[in-house]
Design a protein around this motif. Structure first.
Motif, PDB file in Angstrom:
ATOM      1  N   PRO B 220       0.743  -1.142  -0.049  1.00 18.65           N
ATOM      2  CA  PRO B 220      -0.114  -0.089   0.050  1.00 18.65           C
ATOM      3  C   PRO B 220       0.734   1.194  -0.136  1.00 18.65           C
ATOM      4  N   ALA B 221       0.568   2.272  -0.787  1.00 21.05           N
ATOM      5  CA  ALA B 221       1.016   3.351  -0.871  1.00 21.05           C
ATOM      6  C   ALA B 221       1.400   4.128   0.517  1.00 21.05           C
ATOM      7  N   HIS B 224       4.811   3.252   1.844  1.00 18.74           N
ATOM      8  CA  HIS B 224       6.065   3.539   1.016  1.00 18.74           C
ATOM      9  C   HIS B 224       6.875   4.482   1.817  1.00 18.74           C
ATOM     10  N   PRO B 225       8.386   4.534   1.627  1.00 16.70           N
ATOM     11  CA  PRO B 225       9.194   5.292   2.386  1.00 16.70           C
ATOM     12  C   PRO B 225       8.744   7.004   2.183  1.00 16.70           C
ATOM     13  N   ALA B 226       7.940   7.017   1.170  1.00 17.13           N
ATOM     14  CA  ALA B 226       7.715   8.541   0.952  1.00 17.13           C
ATOM     15  C   ALA B 226       6.532   9.015   1.872  1.00 17.13           C
ATOM     16  N   SER B 227       5.695   7.806   2.300  1.00 17.66           N
ATOM     17  CA  SER B 227       4.874   8.611   3.173  1.00 17.66           C
ATOM     18  C   SER B 227       5.257   8.646   4.594  1.00 17.66           C
ATOM     19  N   LEU B 228       6.574   8.346   5.024  1.00 17.20           N
ATOM     20  CA  LEU B 228       6.953   8.085   6.259  1.00 17.20           C
ATOM     21  C   LEU B 228       6.812   9.688   7.125  1.00 17.20           C
ATOM     22  N   PRO B 229       7.259  10.962   6.369  1.00 18.70           N
ATOM     23  CA  PRO B 229       7.147  12.063   7.062  1.00 18.70           C
ATOM     24  C   PRO B 229       5.695  12.281   7.282  1.00 18.70           C
ATOM     25  N   TYR B 230       4.773  11.668   6.732  1.00 19.46           N
ATOM     26  CA  TYR B 230       3.171  12.245   7.164  1.00 19.46           C
ATOM     27  C   TYR B 230       2.875  11.558   8.561  1.00 19.46           C
ATOM     28  N   TRP B 231       3.732   9.944   8.434  1.00 17.29           N
ATOM     29  CA  TRP B 231       3.295   9.505   9.951  1.00 17.29           C
ATOM     30  C   TRP B 231       3.832  10.126  10.858  1.00 17.29           C
ATOM     31  N   ALA B 232       5.190  10.713  10.895  1.00 18.86           N
ATOM     32  CA  ALA B 232       5.875  11.549  11.765  1.00 18.86           C
ATOM     33  C   ALA B 232       4.788  12.514  12.129  1.00 18.86           C
ATOM     34  N   LEU B 233       4.292  13.390  11.365  1.00 19.29           N
ATOM     35  CA  LEU B 233       3.601  14.388  11.652  1.00 19.29           C
ATOM     36  C   LEU B 233       2.161  13.918  12.553  1.00 19.29           C
TER      37      LEU B 233
END
Lengths: 257, 254
Positions: B220-221, B224-233
């Motif tokens: 799932p998108a 992806h490593p690209a979504s990690l900043p959103y999780w951090a937020l």
């Protein structure tokens, strides 16, 4: 002995409530209650649903009042830090469970830890509380092997372990046999000289024998506050009940409706 | 040195209010230094013997058994079966990974929500029999909840890491999401209770992300490593809310 223990108090009564309103679910279980309780044993009497449990929960600071104010030991238990005030409170809820692998000692010890008692004092304080609740011989038995009355006494030991200045007991005599009841009243009498004890009950005889003060509640309101003798004097022969206290109880509740 | 008269000692021991204050004062001052008069007083003191016994009982060190189990203060005593269950889920996911040949890993899909299910017990009205006793104690509050949460995470994260080893699932992909779900459950728990919040979040995850991902056989998108900043937020936001509403955990939650 510390300076804090011997310092003079700066409040008139241990518990003071003014216009107190507490919600239980959707219902306003305690409504516009004015109450002032000092040192001694106070019996809270009232029919089921009178708001006794909700009042005790609010005094134990687990429920937030929705109106009015409470002062415990001269402090308002609002705000973010309830810790200092809670260290002075012992609380026995009406219903409480326990982890089945706990022994009586572990149960009281865990509660002592939750009450933030100094580590070095815990073992002795636990033993003393267990002795006072008369569970010495069963201290290392698992709670699940005890009878209902003994579990109730473990609950009382837990409430006493931090030497509270305010002791809140919700229906503490449920499940105790007559001999244990007498013993419990003896315990209350020994506490009455330096602790503010609040006992909720629906048994009039509990009040008659152990309480220095009676608070009668009905539908969240205060109906009567006074000594057991005044309560007994309020009843006349024509009232329902087998003892003077019961007659006084039904007379005052009848008058309030 | 003149001693106190026997009659005066008797009246003093009986609590006679009629003794003049200066005499009481002199008598007490004398008692402090005179053992024989103290003994005389003690012979009159039968009435206060029970009181003395109580005081001595309070002063004598109580006997404490030497052998004792240590109490766990990091994990809720009721939490062990619950943690065992979530570890079992991780193990099953690992087995499924080994048996099926899918592009997506079961461990990766389970890992973000598994620790949260363990945390659901950290502050649970129904599963914790001592809930009301705990909630009314001085230690109750955000600190205790976080303490129990850490207790769960310390067990769960290594377990998931091990479960992911055979399938080469990188912990970097699920670590932040699992932390986000954990604090998210605590924040949502302020409104609807921590257990219910965990169940709701896990359900949403399974329906919206894990289910479709399994059906379409892709990662799932959101993982992806690209979504990690959103999780951090999300983590930062939830921690801020928790900090502001910290006192709610020291009251009875719904």
């Amino acid at each position: 002995m510390s300076a804090a223990e011997t310092a003079p108090t700066t409040y008139a009564s241990e518990i003071r409530a003014v216009g107190l309103r507490v919600r239980a679910g959707r219902r306003m279980a305690v409504n516009e209650l004015d109450l002032s309780l000092g040192i001694g044993v106070h019996g809270i009497l009232g029919p089921n649903g009178a708001g006794k449990t909700t009042l005790i929960r609010c005094l134990a600071t687990v429920l937030r009042p929705s109106g009015g104010s409470v002062e415990l030991l001269g402090r308002k238990p609002g705000g973010t830090d309830l810790r200092p005030i809670r260290r002075e409170i012992g609380y026995l809820p009406q219903q409480f469970g326990f982890y089945s692998r706990f022994t009586v000692r572990e149960f009281v010890e865990y509660m002592a830890w939750l009450k933030e008692m100094p580590k070095a004092e815990i073992p002795e304080a636990v033993q003393r509380a267990i002795d006072r609740a008369d569970l010495t011989s069963r201290a290392d038995d698992k709670l699940k092997t005890l009878s209902g009355g003994m579990v109730r006494r473990a609950g009382i030991a837990q409430a006493l372990v931090n030497n509270p200045r305010i002791l809140l007991l919700d229906e503490p005599t449920v499940g105790l046999d007559p001999a244990q009841r007498m013993q419990f009243r003896e315990l209350l009498r020994s506490l009455s000289s330096d602790t503010c004890v609040v006992v909720s009950t629906h048994l009039v005889e509990d009040v008659a024998n152990a309480c220095t003060d009676v608070v009668l509640m009905r539908e969240g309101r205060l109906v009567f506050q006074g000594t057991p003798e005044t309560l007994a004097a309020a009843g006349s022969e024509s009232e329902a009940g087998d003892s003077p206290l019961e007659r006084g109880y039904s007379a005052l509740l009848g008058r309030a409706s | 040195m003149s001693h106190v008269s026997g009659d005066l000692v008797r009246r003093y021991a009986n609590g006679d209010k009629g003794i003049p204050a200066d005499q009481v004062w002199a008598l007490e001052a004398h008692m402090e230094t005179c053992a024989s008069c103290r003994q005389l007083l003690a012979s009159h003191a039968d009435g206060i013997a029970p009181l003395l016994d109580t005081v001595w009982a309070g002063l004598t060190p109580a006997e404490v058994p030497a052998k004792r189990r240590r109490l766990s203060t990091w994990i809720t005593p009721a939490g062990f079966p619950w943690i065992g269950m979530t570890i079992l889920i991780a193990a099953i996911a690992m087995l499924l990974d080994a048996l099926t040949v899918l592009d997506t890993s079961f461990v990766l899909l389970v890992a973000p929500v598994a620790p949260m299910l363990g945390v659901a017990l950290a502050w649970n009205k129904n599963a914790d029999p001592m809930y009301e006793l705990v909630a009314g104690s001085p230690r109750a509050g955000l600190e205790l909840v976080l303490r129990r949460t850490v207790g769960v995470l310390v067990v769960m994260i290594p377990a998931l890491f091990l479960a992911g080893l055979p399938g080469r699932v990188s912990p970097a992909l699920w670590l932040l999401p699992s932390l986000a779900f954990t604090v998210g459950a605590l924040v949502l728990g302020l409104l609807i209770g921590v257990t219910r919040a965990s169940v709701v979040l896990a359900g949403v995850w399974l329906l919206v992300v894990a289910g479709p991902s399994l059906a379409e056989q892709n990662v799932p998108a959101v993982l992806h490593p690209a979504s990690l900043p959103y999780w951090a937020l999300i983590i930062v936001g939830c921690v801020a809310v928790l900090g502001l509403r910290a006192d709610s955990f020291s009251r009875l939650l719904r």
